[in-house]
Design a protein around this motif. Structure first.
Motif, PDB file in Angstrom:
ATOM      1  N   UNK A   1       0.840  -1.173   0.000  1.00  0.00           N
ATOM      2  CA  UNK A   1       0.000   0.000   0.000  1.00  0.00           C
ATOM      3  C   UNK A   1       0.885   1.236   0.000  1.00  0.00           C
ATOM      4  N   UNK A   2       0.477   2.254  -0.750  1.00  0.00           N
ATOM      5  CA  UNK A   2       1.212   3.512  -0.776  1.00  0.00           C
ATOM      6  C   UNK A   2       0.997   4.262   0.534  1.00  0.00           C
ATOM      7  N   UNK A   3       2.040   4.902   1.068  1.00  0.00           N
ATOM      8  CA  UNK A   3       1.882   5.661   2.308  1.00  0.00           C
ATOM      9  C   UNK A   3       0.840   6.768   2.164  1.00  0.00           C
ATOM     10  N   UNK A   4       0.110   6.997   3.245  1.00  0.00           N
ATOM     11  CA  UNK A   4      -0.904   8.039   3.276  1.00  0.00           C
ATOM     12  C   UNK A   4      -0.456   9.175   4.180  1.00  0.00           C
ATOM     13  N   UNK A   5      -0.801  10.378   3.802  1.00  0.00           N
ATOM     14  CA  UNK A   5      -0.605  11.552   4.647  1.00  0.00           C
ATOM     15  C   UNK A   5      -1.958  11.887   5.260  1.00  0.00           C
ATOM     16  N   UNK A   6      -1.985  12.727   6.274  1.00  0.00           N
ATOM     17  CA  UNK A   6      -3.300  13.115   6.802  1.00  0.00           C
ATOM     18  C   UNK A   6      -4.232  13.674   5.722  1.00  0.00           C
ATOM     19  N   UNK A   7      -3.693  14.479   4.797  1.00  0.00           N
ATOM     20  CA  UNK A   7      -4.526  15.050   3.733  1.00  0.00           C
ATOM     21  C   UNK A   7      -4.997  13.977   2.760  1.00  0.00           C
ATOM     22  N   UNK A   8      -4.095  13.101   2.313  1.00  0.00           N
ATOM     23  CA  UNK A   8      -4.515  12.067   1.364  1.00  0.00           C
ATOM     24  C   UNK A   8      -5.504  11.099   2.014  1.00  0.00           C
ATOM     25  N   UNK A   9      -5.351  10.882   3.309  1.00  0.00           N
ATOM     26  CA  UNK A   9      -6.300  10.038   4.035  1.00  0.00           C
ATOM     27  C   UNK A   9      -7.682  10.681   4.024  1.00  0.00           C
ATOM     28  N   UNK A  10      -7.762  11.956   4.413  1.00  0.00           N
ATOM     29  CA  UNK A  10      -9.057  12.660   4.424  1.00  0.00           C
ATOM     30  C   UNK A  10      -9.669  12.706   3.035  1.00  0.00           C
ATOM     31  N   UNK A  11      -8.845  12.954   2.025  1.00  0.00           N
ATOM     32  CA  UNK A  11      -9.336  13.060   0.648  1.00  0.00           C
ATOM     33  C   UNK A  11      -9.805  11.723   0.080  1.00  0.00           C
ATOM     34  N   UNK A  12      -9.394  10.621   0.700  1.00  0.00           N
ATOM     35  CA  UNK A  12      -9.722   9.296   0.139  1.00  0.00           C
ATOM     36  C   UNK A  12     -11.150   8.858   0.430  1.00  0.00           C
ATOM     37  N   UNK A  25      -9.531  10.306  12.133  1.00  0.00           N
ATOM     38  CA  UNK A  25      -8.107  10.339  12.456  1.00  0.00           C
ATOM     39  C   UNK A  25      -7.716   9.015  13.108  1.00  0.00           C
ATOM     40  N   UNK A  26      -6.717   8.322  12.546  1.00  0.00           N
ATOM     41  CA  UNK A  26      -6.263   7.078  13.173  1.00  0.00           C
ATOM     42  C   UNK A  26      -5.698   7.349  14.568  1.00  0.00           C
ATOM     43  N   UNK A  27      -5.763   6.371  15.444  1.00  0.00           N
ATOM     44  CA  UNK A  27      -5.265   6.559  16.811  1.00  0.00           C
ATOM     45  C   UNK A  27      -3.751   6.433  16.919  1.00  0.00           C
ATOM     46  N   UNK A  28      -3.045   6.552  15.819  1.00  0.00           N
ATOM     47  CA  UNK A  28      -1.589   6.452  15.821  1.00  0.00           C
ATOM     48  C   UNK A  28      -1.060   7.354  14.715  1.00  0.00           C
ATOM     49  N   UNK A  29       0.222   7.658  14.779  1.00  0.00           N
ATOM     50  CA  UNK A  29       0.826   8.535  13.769  1.00  0.00           C
ATOM     51  C   UNK A  29       1.049   7.771  12.479  1.00  0.00           C
ATOM     52  N   UNK A  30       0.701   8.387  11.368  1.00  0.00           N
ATOM     53  CA  UNK A  30       0.840   7.734  10.067  1.00  0.00           C
ATOM     54  C   UNK A  30       2.299   7.442   9.728  1.00  0.00           C
ATOM     55  N   UNK A  31       3.223   8.217  10.295  1.00  0.00           N
ATOM     56  CA  UNK A  31       4.653   7.993  10.014  1.00  0.00           C
ATOM     57  C   UNK A  31       5.140   6.666  10.588  1.00  0.00           C
ATOM     58  N   UNK A  32       4.405   6.108  11.539  1.00  0.00           N
ATOM     59  CA  UNK A  32       4.834   4.868  12.181  1.00  0.00           C
ATOM     60  C   UNK A  32       4.267   3.622  11.498  1.00  0.00           C
ATOM     61  N   UNK A  33       3.393   3.804  10.520  1.00  0.00           N
ATOM     62  CA  UNK A  33       2.738   2.668   9.861  1.00  0.00           C
ATOM     63  C   UNK A  33       3.713   2.001   8.890  1.00  0.00           C
ATOM     64  N   UNK A  62      -6.214   5.446  -3.189  1.00  0.00           N
ATOM     65  CA  UNK A  62      -6.823   4.986  -1.941  1.00  0.00           C
ATOM     66  C   UNK A  62      -8.319   5.304  -1.914  1.00  0.00           C
ATOM     67  N   UNK A  63      -9.110   4.325  -1.494  1.00  0.00           N
ATOM     68  CA  UNK A  63     -10.551   4.500  -1.329  1.00  0.00           C
ATOM     69  C   UNK A  63     -10.856   4.322   0.152  1.00  0.00           C
ATOM     70  N   UNK A  64     -11.187   5.421   0.816  1.00  0.00           N
ATOM     71  CA  UNK A  64     -11.506   5.387   2.228  1.00  0.00           C
ATOM     72  C   UNK A  64     -12.999   5.161   2.424  1.00  0.00           C
ATOM     73  N   UNK A  65     -13.325   4.287   3.367  1.00  0.00           N
ATOM     74  CA  UNK A  65     -14.722   3.920   3.608  1.00  0.00           C
ATOM     75  C   UNK A  65     -14.995   3.987   5.105  1.00  0.00           C
ATOM     76  N   UNK A  66     -16.042   4.714   5.465  1.00  0.00           N
ATOM     77  CA  UNK A  66     -16.482   4.729   6.853  1.00  0.00           C
ATOM     78  C   UNK A  66     -17.459   3.582   7.045  1.00  0.00           C
ATOM     79  N   UNK A  67     -17.291   2.851   8.151  1.00  0.00           N
ATOM     80  CA  UNK A  67     -18.093   1.661   8.441  1.00  0.00           C
ATOM     81  C   UNK A  67     -18.752   1.794   9.808  1.00  0.00           C
ATOM     82  N   UNK A  68     -19.880   1.140   9.956  1.00  0.00           N
ATOM     83  CA  UNK A  68     -20.518   1.024  11.272  1.00  0.00           C
ATOM     84  C   UNK A  68     -20.640  -0.457  11.586  1.00  0.00           C
ATOM     85  N   UNK A  69     -20.190  -0.818  12.789  1.00  0.00           N
ATOM     86  CA  UNK A  69     -20.301  -2.213  13.218  1.00  0.00           C
ATOM     87  C   UNK A  69     -21.720  -2.466  13.682  1.00  0.00           C
ATOM     88  N   UNK A  70     -22.224  -3.630  13.366  1.00  0.00           N
ATOM     89  CA  UNK A  70     -23.525  -4.027  13.858  1.00  0.00           C
ATOM     90  C   UNK A  70     -23.420  -4.205  15.366  1.00  0.00           C
TER      91      UNK A  70
END
Length: 161
Positions: A1-12, A25-33, A62-70
Motif C-alpha cells: 500500500x502507498x503511504x498516506x498523509x493526513x490530507x490524502x487520508x481525508x481526501x480518500x 483520524x487514526x489513533x496512531x501517527x501515520x509515520x509509524x505505519x 486509496x478508497x476510504x470507507x467509513x463503516x458502522x459495526x452491527x
C-alpha cells in the motif's frame, strides 16, 4: 500500500461528509505505519467503538470507507476480506453507506471484517499443518492476492461500480 498523509487520508473517503472525513483520524501517527506490509489500512474510532474506517487501494488510488459495526453479536465466522479460518473471534458485521447519491438515499452494503482490521497481518501468518504444508510461501502469496481481490470487490460495491 502507498503511504498516506493526513490530507490524502481525508481526501480518500468516498462515503462521508467533509466533517466526518476530517474527524477520521487514526489513533496512531501515520509515520509509524509499515505501509509495505499492508493491503488494507483500518482502525476503530477512539470515541465510538462501533465506528470504523478502512482504506483500500483501488486502481492505484486509496478508497476510504467509513463503516458502522452491527451492535448484534455474531457467531464466530470468517472474515470476508482475508478469509482466515484460524482467527474468527473478532469478526464483525460492518455496514457502509454507498458512495454518492445512493448513500445519501440510505443505501448500504455490508460485509464481515476483523474488528481489529488486521487482515494484512492475518494473511501473512504461517500456515497450519492442513493449509499449506507443501509450499508455505505460495500459501501466503495466494492469501495476499485473495485479500487484495476481496478488498477491491468490497470497495467497488461501496462505489456502486
Amino acid at each position: 500500500m502507498q503511504p498516506l498523509t493526513p490530507k490524502s487520508l481525508r481526501d480518500s473517503f468516498v462515503n462521508t461528509s467533509k466533517r466526518e472525513a476530517a474527524e477520521a483520524i487514526p489513533p496512531f501517527r501515520l509515520e509509524t505505519v509499515e505501509w509495505e506490509k499492508l493491503e488494507v489500512f483500518g482502525w476503530i474510532d477512539r470515541s465510538n467503538p462501533l465506528l470504523g474506517f478502512i482504506v483500500i487501494p483501488l486502481d492505484g488510488e486509496p478508497v476510504g470507507i467509513m463503516l458502522r459495526a452491527s451492535g448484534n453479536k455474531t457467531k464466530k465466522t470468517m472474515c470476508a476480506l482475508c478469509e482466515d479460518i484460524v482467527d474468527v473471534s473478532d469478526v464483525k458485521l460492518f455496514v457502509a453507506k454507498r458512495a454518492g447519491a445512493a448513500g445519501r438515499k440510505g443505501d448500504t452494503v455490508g460485509t464481515l471484517i476483523h474488528g481489529h482490521f488486521g487482515c494484512s497481518k492475518q494473511v501473512r501468518r504461517k500456515p497450519n499443518s492442513i493449509e499449506g504444508k507443501r509450499d508455505p510461501e505460495k500459501f501466503i502469496a495466494d492469501r495476499i492476492e485473495a485479500l487484495v481481490a476481496n478488498a477491491e470487490q468490497f470497495a467497488r460495491r461501496v462505489l456502486g461500480s
